[in-house]
Write a protein that holds these residues in place. Structure first.
Motif, PDB file in Angstrom:
ATOM      1  N   ASP A 104      -5.783 -83.881 -32.176  1.00  0.00           N
ATOM      2  CA  ASP A 104      -5.353 -84.112 -30.797  1.00  0.00           C
ATOM      3  C   ASP A 104      -6.253 -83.390 -29.797  1.00  0.00           C
ATOM      4  O   ASP A 104      -6.410 -83.833 -28.662  1.00  0.00           O
ATOM      5  N   GLU A 105      -6.828 -82.253 -30.201  1.00  0.00           N
ATOM      6  CA  GLU A 105      -7.720 -81.518 -29.303  1.00  0.00           C
ATOM      7  C   GLU A 105      -8.978 -82.345 -29.029  1.00  0.00           C
ATOM      8  O   GLU A 105      -9.459 -82.422 -27.897  1.00  0.00           O
ATOM      9  N   SER A 106      -9.509 -82.974 -30.078  1.00  0.00           N
ATOM     10  CA  SER A 106     -10.677 -83.841 -29.897  1.00  0.00           C
ATOM     11  C   SER A 106     -10.355 -84.974 -28.937  1.00  0.00           C
ATOM     12  O   SER A 106     -11.139 -85.300 -28.037  1.00  0.00           O
ATOM     13  N   ALA A 107      -9.170 -85.594 -29.126  1.00  0.00           N
ATOM     14  CA  ALA A 107      -8.761 -86.693 -28.241  1.00  0.00           C
ATOM     15  C   ALA A 107      -8.552 -86.207 -26.811  1.00  0.00           C
ATOM     16  O   ALA A 107      -8.837 -86.944 -25.850  1.00  0.00           O
ATOM     17  N   PHE A 108      -8.082 -84.967 -26.655  1.00  0.00           N
ATOM     18  CA  PHE A 108      -7.811 -84.413 -25.326  1.00  0.00           C
ATOM     19  C   PHE A 108      -9.078 -84.348 -24.483  1.00  0.00           C
ATOM     20  O   PHE A 108      -9.078 -84.740 -23.309  1.00  0.00           O
ATOM     21  N   TYR A 109     -10.188 -83.876 -25.076  1.00  0.00           N
ATOM     22  CA  TYR A 109     -11.424 -83.744 -24.306  1.00  0.00           C
ATOM     23  C   TYR A 109     -11.993 -85.117 -23.946  1.00  0.00           C
ATOM     24  O   TYR A 109     -12.543 -85.312 -22.857  1.00  0.00           O
ATOM     25  N   GLU A 110     -11.857 -86.083 -24.864  1.00  0.00           N
ATOM     26  CA  GLU A 110     -12.302 -87.436 -24.532  1.00  0.00           C
ATOM     27  C   GLU A 110     -11.427 -88.022 -23.423  1.00  0.00           C
ATOM     28  O   GLU A 110     -11.930 -88.692 -22.513  1.00  0.00           O
ATOM     29  N   HIS A 111     -10.117 -87.755 -23.498  1.00  0.00           N
ATOM     30  CA  HIS A 111      -9.196 -88.285 -22.485  1.00  0.00           C
ATOM     31  C   HIS A 111      -9.524 -87.728 -21.097  1.00  0.00           C
ATOM     32  O   HIS A 111      -9.432 -88.450 -20.094  1.00  0.00           O
ATOM     33  N   ARG A 112      -9.932 -86.465 -21.024  1.00  0.00           N
ATOM     34  CA  ARG A 112     -10.291 -85.882 -19.728  1.00  0.00           C
ATOM     35  C   ARG A 112     -11.475 -86.624 -19.109  1.00  0.00           C
ATOM     36  O   ARG A 112     -11.510 -86.854 -17.896  1.00  0.00           O
ATOM     37  N   CYS A 113     -12.428 -87.019 -19.960  1.00  0.00           N
ATOM     38  CA  CYS A 113     -13.577 -87.780 -19.443  1.00  0.00           C
ATOM     39  C   CYS A 113     -13.144 -89.166 -18.988  1.00  0.00           C
ATOM     40  O   CYS A 113     -13.549 -89.639 -17.916  1.00  0.00           O
ATOM     41  N   LYS A 114     -12.315 -89.834 -19.787  1.00  0.00           N
ATOM     42  CA  LYS A 114     -11.864 -91.190 -19.432  1.00  0.00           C
ATOM     43  C   LYS A 114     -10.998 -91.172 -18.180  1.00  0.00           C
ATOM     44  O   LYS A 114     -11.080 -92.077 -17.345  1.00  0.00           O
ATOM     45  N   ARG A 115     -10.176 -90.122 -18.047  1.00  0.00           N
ATOM     46  CA  ARG A 115      -9.317 -90.011 -16.863  1.00  0.00           C
ATOM     47  C   ARG A 115     -10.141 -89.871 -15.587  1.00  0.00           C
ATOM     48  O   ARG A 115      -9.717 -90.309 -14.510  1.00  0.00           O
TER      49      ARG A 115
END
Length: 521
Positions: A104-115
């Motif tokens: 989930d931490e890996s997904a979190f950093y990608e999500h911050r970029c997509k957001r």
């Protein structure tokens, strides 16, 4: 120019989509060099009409956590601040983004970029990162695999290090005051003394300890005499050494903690001790109890006589016995209230405080002492207590199984390095413990990990009860039917799993009793 970031100078193409590339290389995976990653990313960019205008590089950085990856942090900061002059982020693959232990931490950093409106593309992966259900599922699996690779590698490296310790070789860390590191070849012949910061260059070379200069050896023994004969405390000894302008092996002044280290470390009597402190997978440092240490006695030439060393240990233990449990907790609580935080270093460097080894010995572990004063570290350490029990339980179950089969007339050969059991020269078994995990809503889960490197014919999975203190049942899983690296069991399982479930190991013992066995695989 920001750290880990480069600009690409040249004629810009306004019709091309603008992108930044992120590349990372950990020191132990040279095949994923930043140059190779960048070449593959540029091939992808050329094929898809993308112009790379920025490069963020984390060279020689582990992917386990973001703390030490300045380039990734800078890229996310640029993305979220609105100062980025690109809209796409190109990465070689999921593992280069990170091997985070929590997917989930890996997904979190990608999500911050997509957001923030930026698209992340993994150039070497076989799926499009388009947010579709398929890509989401595949990414989740890939992230878990990236983290699992680090966990498996850590376990294998640890096992190899333990083996080298038992052979008498040094594993990492400075030699210590009065000692020196020496490089030996594969035949044990001394090659050269290593200076601070120097390491071996050949895979077959090993490192051992040897006595240092004569004047340092004299100081070490003088330190012991001050402690034993003069009754000085560690702080008083540190004061004397500093007054004599004698520095530690690191060129620093002596402290209570550094003196205590010399008085208690068994390397000064030639013993090779490992795993006193755990720091696996970039997690918090944990001081292990003596039953978890890996030790080889008489590995090096001692510089302190045995009787002197153990006399000092007796004094330290006697000093510990003067404290009641209530006094120990009161002192720890007072330290916690004054500092607002606790650690092994804080305890050992505070005058008047008993050492961490005293707390670990008296209360079973330092973590339990923390709990008694109301201090909760950032990390949940309960699983460490369970791990200690499991380390003791596993060899006990292997031994019981071995004895039971021998008692029935079977022939058992156990590999001491892996605990793999060869039964009657017909088939092999590996015993693994499956910890009970509480998922919430009174649901429980057991993960069974197969040792694919050993390739046993049968994996005996011992499923533990809810307390993780005793066996609940047993699964006899043949390799032909379970070729995957792991399975997950629930309280109620499909027939393809439960057909291999048994309340005891009697069925296994019956197999071993047969006079003739057909090999399973």
């Amino acid at each position: 120019m920001r750290q880990g970031q480069t600009d690409h100078v040249g004629k810009e193409s306004p019709n091309l989509a603008r992108a930044a590339e992120y590349v990372r290389m950990s020191t132990d995976h040279q095949q994923y060099s930043t140059e190779n990653q960048s070449d593959r990313i540029r091939e992808y960019a050329a094929l898809h009409g993308i112009e790379i205008v920025r490069t963020y590089i984390d060279a020689g950085k582990s992917g386990l956590r973001i703390n030490e990856r300045a380039a990734l942090q800078q890229m996310i900061q640029d993305v979220e601040s609105g100062s980025a002059d690109f809209t796409i982020i190109l990465v070689y693959d999921i593992s280069r983004w990170g091997r985070f232990q929590d997917a989930d931490e890996s997904a979190f950093y990608e999500h911050r970029c997509k957001r923030a409106g930026f698209r992340v593309i993994y150039c070497a992966e076989q799926f499009e990162n388009d947010g579709s259900p398929i890509s989401t599922i595949v990414k989740g699996v890939k992230r878990a695999m990236a983290g699992e690779y680090s966990r498996e590698l850590s376990a294998k490296v640890f096992a190899g290090q333990c083996r080298l310790i038992e052979l008498g070789y040094r594993q990492g860390g400075p030699a210590g005051y009065g000692l020196r590191r020496v490089l030996v070849d594969q035949n044990g012949a001394i090659k050269v003394e290593l200076a601070r910061g120097e390491y071996k260059s050949l895979q077959t070379d090993r490192v051992i300890l040897k006595p240092g200069p004569h004047d340092e050896i004299q100081i070490v023994n003088l330190l012991y005499r001050w402690f034993i004969d003069d009754g000085l405390t560690e702080s008083e000894i540190a004061g004397r050494l500093n007054g004599m302008a004698i520095c530690t092996d690191l060129g620093r002044e002596w402290t209570r903690g550094t003196v205590h280290e010399v008085l208690t470390n068994e390397k000064y009597i030639g013993h090779n001790v490992y795993n006193r402190i755990s720091f696996k997978l970039k997690k918090l440092r944990v001081e292990n109890t003596p039953d978890m240490w890996i030790k080889k006695e008489g590995a090096f030439e001692p510089i302190v006589p045995l009787n002197i060393f153990y006399t000092a240990q007796g004094i330290i233990q006697a000093r510990a016995r003067r404290y009641t449990d209530e006094e120990l907790i009161a002192r720890l609580r007072s330290l916690y209230q004054s500092r607002g935080f606790l650690s092994g270093l804080i305890i050992n460097e505070t005058d008047g405080m008993p050492s961490t080894s005293i707390y670990a010995h008296r209360f079973g572990s330092l973590i339990r002492a923390y709990q008694m004063v109301g201090f909760t570290p950032d990390r949940d350490y309960r699983y460490l207590e369970i791990n200690r029990f499991l380390r003791r339980l596993h060899p006990e179950i292997v031994r019981q199984t071995e004895n039971q089969i021998n008692g029935l007339g079977g022939i058992v050969r156990r590999d001491p390095a892996t605990d793999l059991l060869e039964i009657n020269d017909e088939f092999s078994i590996s015993l693994v413990l499956a910890r009970c995990r509480i998922l919430g809503c009174d649901r429980h889960n057991w993960k069974v990990r197969f040792d694919t490197s050993l390739a046993p014919d049968i994996t005996v999975a011992v499923r533990l009860d809810q307390t993780n203190q005793a066996a609940l049942d047993y699964y006899l899983l043949p390799r032909l039917d379970f070729g995957r690296p792991r399975i997950s069991l629930a309280e109620l399982n499909p027939v393809e799993f439960d057909s291999y479930r048994f309340d005891s190991l009697d069925y296994l013992y019956g197999m071993a009793q047969r006079t003739r066995l057909r090999r399973i695989a």
